[in-house]
Write an enzyme that holds these catalytic residues in place. Structure first.
Site, PDB file in Angstrom:
ATOM      1  N   HIS A 427       0.855  -0.961   0.021  1.00 27.80           N
ATOM      2  CA  HIS A 427      -0.037  -0.102   0.050  1.00 27.80           C
ATOM      3  C   HIS A 427       0.942   1.259  -0.056  1.00 27.80           C
ATOM      4  CE1 HIS A 427      -3.053   2.663   2.155  1.00 27.80           C
ATOM      5  NE2 HIS A 427      -3.116   2.830   0.873  1.00 27.80           N
ATOM      6  N   GLU A 439       3.091   0.542   3.427  1.00 28.49           N
ATOM      7  CA  GLU A 439       2.420  -0.473   4.324  1.00 28.49           C
ATOM      8  C   GLU A 439       2.599  -1.720   3.487  1.00 28.49           C
ATOM      9  OE1 GLU A 439      -1.202   0.907   7.184  1.00 28.49           O
ATOM     10  OE2 GLU A 439      -1.464   1.251   5.033  1.00 28.49           O
TER      11      GLU A 439
END
Ligand code: 3H9
Length: 698
Positions: A427, A439
Site C-alpha cells: 500500500h 504499508e
C-alpha cells in the site's frame, strides 16, 4: 584509557582515534577516553593532538540513547572546553558525518581538516534540542551569525567544500582522515602555528533576532527547538563574554532536553530505524527483484513506476489501451522531469529511464518475466479479482503478486489465485514517488520471503516500510476513518469544519482534516460512505449526509474549485465555502440536534482520543505489531507532527489513564463509537505505557 579511544604517539603528535562503531557517538566511554587522551598527551610531551574517527565517520554526535538519563562525567560541554583550553595544538580530521556534538568537538579543536565527501552540521533541532556543547556559541563565531543560524535552525548538514567557504573548516584534502590529519598537524608544527581557540574570537554580529524568531517559530508549526536555538545564538552575540553565552546555551538546552517535544522527536528517530527490523525477517532471504510490472498508470500507478525506476528497477507498465499507456508514460515522464529539475537525476539518466528502463504494454503476457507485479487499478473487489486471475495465469513461478489496495481484503484477493503464498499488499501513498510510507500488508498465507521482499523493495525505494495485517484500511486508513468520523460527529454536534481544521493545525498538522479532504478529493470519502451504507451500518453508528450534498452538487474539493473551501485560481489555499454551514445546519435539523459550543482544546482532545483508541485496537488485534509501527504510519503517511512522536507516543506523554478516563466520559454520550480499546484498559490497569510494549518487542 577507555577502549573507545585509542592513544598512540606518532613523533610529536598524540593521536586519539575514536573506536565506537557504528557512528562513533560520543557516549560516556568516548568522552572519558578523549579527556584522558588530552591529559596524557599534555603529560607525555606531545606538541600536537590529532582527533579522528575509525570506521565510517568522525563523531556523529552525542549518544542519543543517553538522553533523558543523568549525564555522566565528563559532560560534553566541559570536555569541549577542556580540549579547547589545551596548550597543545589540537587538530580534528573529519570524514563521514561530523554532526551535533561531533562538529562541536571539532569546533573546540584549534584546526579542522576534512575529506571532500565529509558532511557536517548541527542537526539537534531535529531531536527537539539545540546544540548544547558550545555549538550555538562557536559556530556563529567562525561562520557568522546568518550562516550559523541557517545551519542551526534548519539542522541541515553541509558538505566539506561549503564548510570551507563558510570558514568552518580550514582545509579540504582527499585521503584517509588519519593520514591527512597527521600531515596537517605536522605542517602546523613545522610552521610554528599558534594555538587558536574559537572562544577567543570576537562575538558574532548582531541581527534583528526578534523578527527572525517569529518567522522560525511559524515555520516550525509549533516545533519549539529551532526558535529556542535561535535565542541561544542571540546569546552568542549579546552576552558579556563567551562563558556567559555558554551558560545561556546550557539553560536553553536543559529546557528543551526536559520537554515533551524532545521525547517525541527522539522516539521518532529510533522508531523510524526500528520499524523495518522485524524479528521474523532475521535471516530470511528476499526474492530477486530486478524487473517489476505495474498495472494501471493513473496517478498512483505512475507514481509507483516512477519510484521503482528511480531505484534502478526495470518497469513494465500495463494499461488497457495504447492511449491509456501513452497517458501513463506522460505521467511518469512528468514525475521524472520533477526529479530532473530537482537535480536528483541527470538528463542522461532521464533518457535511459524513459527510453530503456520503462516498457509499455497492453497485454498481460508482457508481465510473464516480472519478479513482482503491483496492481494499482480501480478499488473494487471484482476488478481486482479479474486482474489477479490473469496474473496467476501469466506470471512465472515465484513471481510476487501485489495489490496496492488501500482497504480491500487481501486474503480474498489471494484466494482467487492458485498461489496465495505469493500474494501481498503493497500500500503506497500518493504521490507514491514522493510519500515516504509503504504499508506491507501480510495476508494469512503470504510466504515469509515474500514479506521480506516487500521490505527489501521498501528499502530500495527509500521508504519507511511498516508491516500491517489485513483489516478494512490496514493501519493508517483504519485509524484515519475513526478520527475523521469523530470530527464529523463534532460537526453534527456544533463545531465547524474550519474550527476543527484550525485546532488541528494548532496541534501541529500542516493541514486540518477538511482541508486534506478537499485536497484528496471529496469523492473518496463519498464512495467510502456509500460502501459502508451498502454493507449495512450498525444502527448505533452516527452518519452524516451534509458532505454527500456537496458531492451531489459536483463539488469535490480543490480539483473542482469548491469543497469545504472555495479555491480561486492562482491563489494558495482556500476560503471557507459559505454554502457548507447551511448544509450542516440542515443535517443537524434533520437529526434533531441542538448545536453546542466546542473549545479548540475539546476538539483536539476528542480527535486525539479517537485516534489513540483506534490505534490501540489496531495494536491489540495484531494489525500493527508494535505501537511504534502505528506511530511511524501516522508520521510518514498522514502528516502527524513529528515532534509529538506519533499518536501513541503522544498518548504516553499525556498519560494513558487520563485518556482512558476521557474516552469513558465521551462514551456516556455515545457508547457505540467510544468503546475503549481493551489494550488501553489493560495498560492502564497494569500501569504500563505503549513504549513499554515497544521495548518488550525488541
Ligand atoms: C547532540 O550531539 C547533542 C549535543 O549538541 C549536546 C550534548 C550535550 N547516538 O542512521 P543509521 C545509531 S545530539 C546513538 O542507520 P546511516 C542508529 O540508531 C546528536 N546512536 O545509519 C543506528 O542504530 P541501529 C546529533 C546513534 O548511515 C546506527 O547508529 N547527531 C546515533 O543511515 C546506524 O545509524 C545526530 O542527530 C547517535 N548520535 O546514518 C546524528 N546516530 O543500527 C544522528 C546513529 O541499532 N544520526 N545512531 O538501528 C544520524 O543522522 C545518522 O545515524 C547518520 C548515519 C547520518 C550518522
Amino acid at each position: 584509557m577507555s577502549d573507545a579511544i585509542r592513544y598512540e604517539r606518532v613523533g610529536d603528535i598524540a593521536v586519539l582515534t575514536a573506536q565506537n562503531p557504528p557512528v562513533n557517538a560520543l557516549g560516556v566511554d568516548v568522552r572519558k577516553g578523549l579527556l584522558s587522551g588530552i591529559e596524557r598527551a599534555e603529560a607525555d610531551g606531545a606538541k600536537a593532538v590529532l582527533i579522528y574517527g575509525d570506521g565510517r565517520t568522525y563523531f556523529a554526535g552525542a549518544d542519543i540513547r543517553e538522553f533523558g538519563k543523568p549525564m555522566l562525567d565528563p559532560g560534553l560541554p566541559d570536555l569541549g572546553s577542556r580540549i579547547e583550553a589545551s596548550p597543545l595544538i589540537v587538530v580534528s580530521a573529519m570524514h563521514g558525518t561530523a554532526l551535533g556534538g561531533g562538529l562541536e568537538i571539532a569546533l573546540c579543536s584549534h584546526y579542522r581538516i576534512a575529506v571532500p565527501s565529509a558532511k557536517m552540521g548541527l542537526p539537534e533541532v531535529n531531536l527537539g534540542i539545540l546544540p548544547g556543547a558550545g555549538g550555538t556559541q562557536r559556530l556563529p563565531r567562525v561562520a557568522g551569525t546568518e550562516a550559523a543560524l541557517d545551519m542551526i535552525t534548519s539542522g541541515r548538514p553541509i558538505k566539506a567544500p561549503e564548510a570551507l567557504d563558510k570558514g568552518i573548516i580550514d582545509r579540504v584534502t582527499e585521503g584517509e582522515p588519519r593520514e591527512i590529519g597527521l600531515a596537517y598537524a605536522q605542517e602546523l608544527l613545522d610552521a610554528g602555528a599558534a594555538r587558536r581557540a574559537v572562544c577567543d574570537m570576537p562575538a558574532p554580529e548582531m541581527i534583528d533576532f526578534d523578527t527572525r524568531y517569529d518567522a522560525v517559530l511559524k515555520k516550525g508549526r509549533g516545533q519549539i527547538s529551532p526558535a529556542t536555538a535561535l535565542r541561544s545564538v542571540q546569546a552568542a552575540c549579546e552576552a558579556d563574554n563567551f562563558e556567559a553565552g555558554l551558560k545561556r546555551e546550557r539553560e536553553l538546552f536543559m529546557e528543551l532536553m526536559n520537554s515533551d517535544q524532545r521525547q517525541g522527536m527522539v522516539h521518532a528517530f529510533f522508531s523510524e530505524r526500528a520499524v523495518s527490523k522485524l524479528p521474523e525477517l532475521k535471516g530470511v532471504t528476499p526474492r530477486t527483484l530486478a524487473q517489476i510490472g505495474v498495472i494501471g498508470g493513473g496517478t498512483m500507478g505512475a507514481g509507483i513506476a516512477t519510484a521503482a525506476l528511480l531505484s534502478g528497477l526495470k518497469v513494465t507498465m500495463l494499461e488497457m489501451t495504447d492511449e491509456a499507456a501513452a497517458a501513463a508514460k506522460g505521467r511518469i515522464e512528468g514525475n521524472l522531469q520533477g526529479a530532473l529539475k530537482r537535480g536528483k537525476i541527470s538528463q542522461d539518466q532521464f533518457d535511459i529511464l524513459t527510453q530503456q528502463s520503462l516498457v509499455l504494454a497492453t497485454d498481460y503476457a508482457a508481465l510473464a518475466e516480472a519478479d513482482l507485479v503491483i496492481e494499482a487499478v480501480f478499488e473494487d473487489m471484482s476488478v481486482k479479482k479479474t486482474v489477479f486471475t490473469q496474473l496467476d495465469a501469466v506470471c512465472k513461478p515465484g513471481a510476487i503478486l501485489a495489490s496496492n489496495t488501500s482497504y480491500l481484503d487481501v486474503n480474498e484477493i489471494a484466494a482467487c489465485t492458485s498461489r496465495p503464498e505469493d500474494v501481498i499488499g503493497l500500500h503506497f501513498f500518493s504521490p507514491a514517488h514522493i510519500m515516504k510510507l509503504l504499508e506491507v500488508v501480510v495476508a494469512d498465507k503470504t510466504a515469509i520471503d515474500v514479506v521480506a521482499t516487500g521490505f527489501a523493495l521498501g528499502k530500495m525505494l527509500n521508504k519507511i516500510t511498516v508491516r500491517a495485517g489485513v483489516c478494512d484500511g490496514f493501519i493508517g486508513n483504519r485509524i484515519l476513518a475513526t478520527y475523521r468520523s469523530c470530527a464529523d460527529q463534532m460537526i453534527l454536534d456544533g463545531a465547524s469544519p474550519y474550527q476543527i481544521d484550525a485546532a488541528m493545525t494548532k496541534f501541529g498538522f500542516a493541514m486540518g482534516p477538511y482541508a486534506v479532504s478537499d485536497l484528496a478529493g471529496l469523492d473518496i470519502g463519498w464512495a467510502s460512505r456509500k460502501r459502508k451504507r451498502a454493507a449495512g451500518m450498525d444502527p448505533r453508528a452516527r452518519d452524516s449526509v451534509y458532505a454527500d450534498k456537496l458531492c451531489e452538487a459536483g463539488h469535490f474539493g480543490q480539483k473542482t474549485g469548491k469543497g469545504y473551501y472555495v479555491y480561486e485560481a492562482g491563489k494558495r489555499g482556500g476560503t471557507p465555502n459559505p454554502e457548507v454551514a447551511a448544509l450542516i445546519e440542515a443535517n443537524r435539523a434533520e437529526l434533531g440536534i441542538t448545536p453546542r459550543e466546542f473549545t479548540d482544546e475539546e476538539i483536539t482532545r476528542r480527535y486525539m482520543c479517537a485516534m489513540v483508541n483506534e490505534a490501540a485496537k489496531v495494536v491489540g488485534e495484531g494489525i500493527a505489531r508494535r505501537p511504534l509501527d502505528v506511530d511511524m504510519t501516522l508520521l510518514f503517511g498522514y502528516g502527524f507532527p513529528r515532534y509529538h512522536g506519533g499518536p501513541l507516543k503522544w498518548a504516553d506523554i499525556q498519560g494513558l489513564d487520563g485518556i482512558l478516563a476521557d474516552i469513558k466520559t465521551y462514551a456516556q454520550e455515545d457508547d457505540y463509537f467510544w468503546q475503549p480499546a481493551p489494550l488501553l484498559e489493560q495498560l492502564v490497569a497494569e500501569g504500563r505505557s505503549f513504549d513499554d510494549l515497544n521495548k518488550g518487542s525488541n
